[in-house]
Scaffold this motif. Structure first.
Motif, PDB file in Angstrom:
ATOM      1  N   ARG A  24       0.845  -1.211   0.000  1.00 56.72           N
ATOM      2  CA  ARG A  24       0.000   0.000   0.000  1.00 56.72           C
ATOM      3  C   ARG A  24       0.872   1.249   0.000  1.00 56.72           C
ATOM      4  O   ARG A  24       0.582   2.216  -0.701  1.00 56.72           O
ATOM      5  N   ASP A  25       1.934   1.239   0.817  1.00 57.44           N
ATOM      6  CA  ASP A  25       2.850   2.386   0.878  1.00 57.44           C
ATOM      7  C   ASP A  25       3.534   2.610  -0.463  1.00 57.44           C
ATOM      8  O   ASP A  25       3.652   3.749  -0.924  1.00 57.44           O
ATOM      9  N   MET A  26       3.988   1.527  -1.096  1.00 57.36           N
ATOM     10  CA  MET A  26       4.672   1.659  -2.393  1.00 57.36           C
ATOM     11  C   MET A  26       3.718   2.184  -3.463  1.00 57.36           C
ATOM     12  O   MET A  26       4.098   3.026  -4.276  1.00 57.36           O
ATOM     13  N   ILE A  27       2.481   1.698  -3.458  1.00 57.95           N
ATOM     14  CA  ILE A  27       1.491   2.153  -4.441  1.00 57.95           C
ATOM     15  C   ILE A  27       1.175   3.634  -4.221  1.00 57.95           C
ATOM     16  O   ILE A  27       1.099   4.409  -5.170  1.00 57.95           O
ATOM     17  N   ALA A  28       1.018   4.028  -2.964  1.00 58.66           N
ATOM     18  CA  ALA A  28       0.734   5.433  -2.648  1.00 58.66           C
ATOM     19  C   ALA A  28       1.884   6.329  -3.092  1.00 58.66           C
ATOM     20  O   ALA A  28       1.669   7.408  -3.664  1.00 58.66           O
ATOM     21  N   ALA A  29       3.116   5.883  -2.868  1.00 60.56           N
ATOM     22  CA  ALA A  29       4.289   6.667  -3.280  1.00 60.56           C
ATOM     23  C   ALA A  29       4.343   6.812  -4.800  1.00 60.56           C
ATOM     24  O   ALA A  29       4.631   7.899  -5.323  1.00 60.56           O
ATOM     25  N   LEU A  30       4.054   5.730  -5.515  1.00 56.12           N
ATOM     26  CA  LEU A  30       4.038   5.788  -6.985  1.00 56.12           C
ATOM     27  C   LEU A  30       2.946   6.726  -7.496  1.00 56.12           C
ATOM     28  O   LEU A  30       3.171   7.488  -8.434  1.00 56.12           O
ATOM     29  N   GLU A  32       1.691   9.264  -5.925  1.00 57.42           N
ATOM     30  CA  GLU A  32       2.125  10.636  -5.636  1.00 57.42           C
ATOM     31  C   GLU A  32       3.198  11.087  -6.626  1.00 57.42           C
ATOM     32  O   GLU A  32       3.140  12.201  -7.150  1.00 57.42           O
ATOM     33  N   ASP A  33       4.155  10.209  -6.927  1.00 57.72           N
ATOM     34  CA  ASP A  33       5.210  10.535  -7.903  1.00 57.72           C
ATOM     35  C   ASP A  33       4.599  10.836  -9.269  1.00 57.72           C
ATOM     36  O   ASP A  33       5.015  11.770  -9.947  1.00 57.72           O
ATOM     37  N   ALA A  34       3.622  10.036  -9.662  1.00 53.20           N
ATOM     38  CA  ALA A  34       2.997  10.228 -10.970  1.00 53.20           C
ATOM     39  C   ALA A  34       2.259  11.560 -11.023  1.00 53.20           C
ATOM     40  O   ALA A  34       2.339  12.277 -12.019  1.00 53.20           O
ATOM     41  N   SER A  35       1.557  11.907  -9.955  1.00 60.77           N
ATOM     42  CA  SER A  35       0.822  13.180  -9.973  1.00 60.77           C
ATOM     43  C   SER A  35       1.788  14.367  -9.924  1.00 60.77           C
ATOM     44  O   SER A  35       1.555  15.383 -10.569  1.00 60.77           O
ATOM     45  N   ASN A  36       2.889  14.242  -9.184  1.00 63.65           N
ATOM     46  CA  ASN A  36       3.891  15.314  -9.151  1.00 63.65           C
ATOM     47  C   ASN A  36       4.581  15.456 -10.503  1.00 63.65           C
ATOM     48  O   ASN A  36       4.855  16.558 -10.954  1.00 63.65           O
ATOM     49  N   ASP A  37       4.860  14.313 -11.145  1.00 56.41           N
ATOM     50  CA  ASP A  37       5.526  14.319 -12.446  1.00 56.41           C
ATOM     51  C   ASP A  37       4.619  14.932 -13.511  1.00 56.41           C
ATOM     52  O   ASP A  37       5.075  15.607 -14.418  1.00 56.41           O
ATOM     53  N   ALA A  38       3.319  14.699 -13.367  1.00 52.85           N
ATOM     54  CA  ALA A  38       2.367  15.211 -14.363  1.00 52.85           C
ATOM     55  C   ALA A  38       2.305  16.738 -14.357  1.00 52.85           C
ATOM     56  O   ALA A  38       2.009  17.354 -15.370  1.00 52.85           O
ATOM     57  N   LYS A  39       2.619  17.348 -13.215  1.00 54.83           N
ATOM     58  CA  LYS A  39       2.537  18.801 -13.102  1.00 54.83           C
ATOM     59  C   LYS A  39       3.671  19.517 -13.819  1.00 54.83           C
ATOM     60  O   LYS A  39       3.505  20.620 -14.306  1.00 54.83           O
ATOM     61  N   GLY A  40       4.845  18.877 -13.865  1.00 57.42           N
ATOM     62  CA  GLY A  40       6.006  19.628 -14.324  1.00 57.42           C
ATOM     63  C   GLY A  40       6.637  19.206 -15.625  1.00 57.42           C
ATOM     64  O   GLY A  40       7.662  19.753 -15.997  1.00 57.42           O
ATOM     65  N   SER A  41       6.080  18.237 -16.326  1.00 58.04           N
ATOM     66  CA  SER A  41       6.772  17.733 -17.510  1.00 58.04           C
ATOM     67  C   SER A  41       5.847  17.663 -18.708  1.00 58.04           C
ATOM     68  O   SER A  41       4.638  17.632 -18.587  1.00 58.04           O
TER      69      SER A  41
END
Length: 150
Positions: A24-30, A32-41
């Protein structure tokens, strides 16, 4: 005082719960990473990175589903139930091996005793189901004699 079967079940439940929490922690981190990556690239590199994250997330979800299925099986077991015939939840001593009929889980050691958790659908599990103390059977070239059923 806990019986050996209660200790085995509690240990396996804790192991499975820990793995579920980790996934669950790994999925949540991924996520979050995907949503952060979507904002800046933007561009192809961005699309490739998102695709890779999505694939990784699918793999983690699949693994977590396996552990949730194992948890469901363990939750069905009442460690206080005494079995005269081998069924789900039985702790079986055969050929000086302790076999816990539950889900296919890693071998553990409790109080210096090695325990192998096996699924009732495994070749060994299928052969043992319904048998009792004193019964014997073969799997491959190995002959097993059931010494005890709990």
């Amino acid at each position: 005082m806990q019986t050996l079967k209660q200790k085995i079940l509690a240990y396996y439940k804790q192991q499975v719960d820990d793995r579920i929490d980790a996934f669950r922690d790994m999925i949540a981190a991924l996520t979050e990473d995907a949503s952060n990556d979507a904002k800046g690239s933007a561009g192809d590199k961005h699309e490739t990175a998102l695709s890779m994250m999505h694939l990784e997330q699918e793999k983690l979800n699949h693994k977590m589903k396996e552990f949730l299925e194992q948890k469901a099986i363990l939750d069905k077991i009442n460690p206080e139930t005494a079995h005269s015939k081998i069924a789900l939840g039985s702790l079986v001593k055969a050929n000086n091996l302790y076999l816990f009929v539950s889900a296919a889980l890693p071998k553990i050691s409790i109080e210096g005793i090695s325990i192998i958790a096996l699924s009732p659908q495994s070749p060994l599990g299928m052969k043992m189901l319904g048998m009792g103390k004193g019964d014997s059977f073969e799997v491959g070239t190995t002959k097993y004699c059931i010494e005890e059923v709990q």
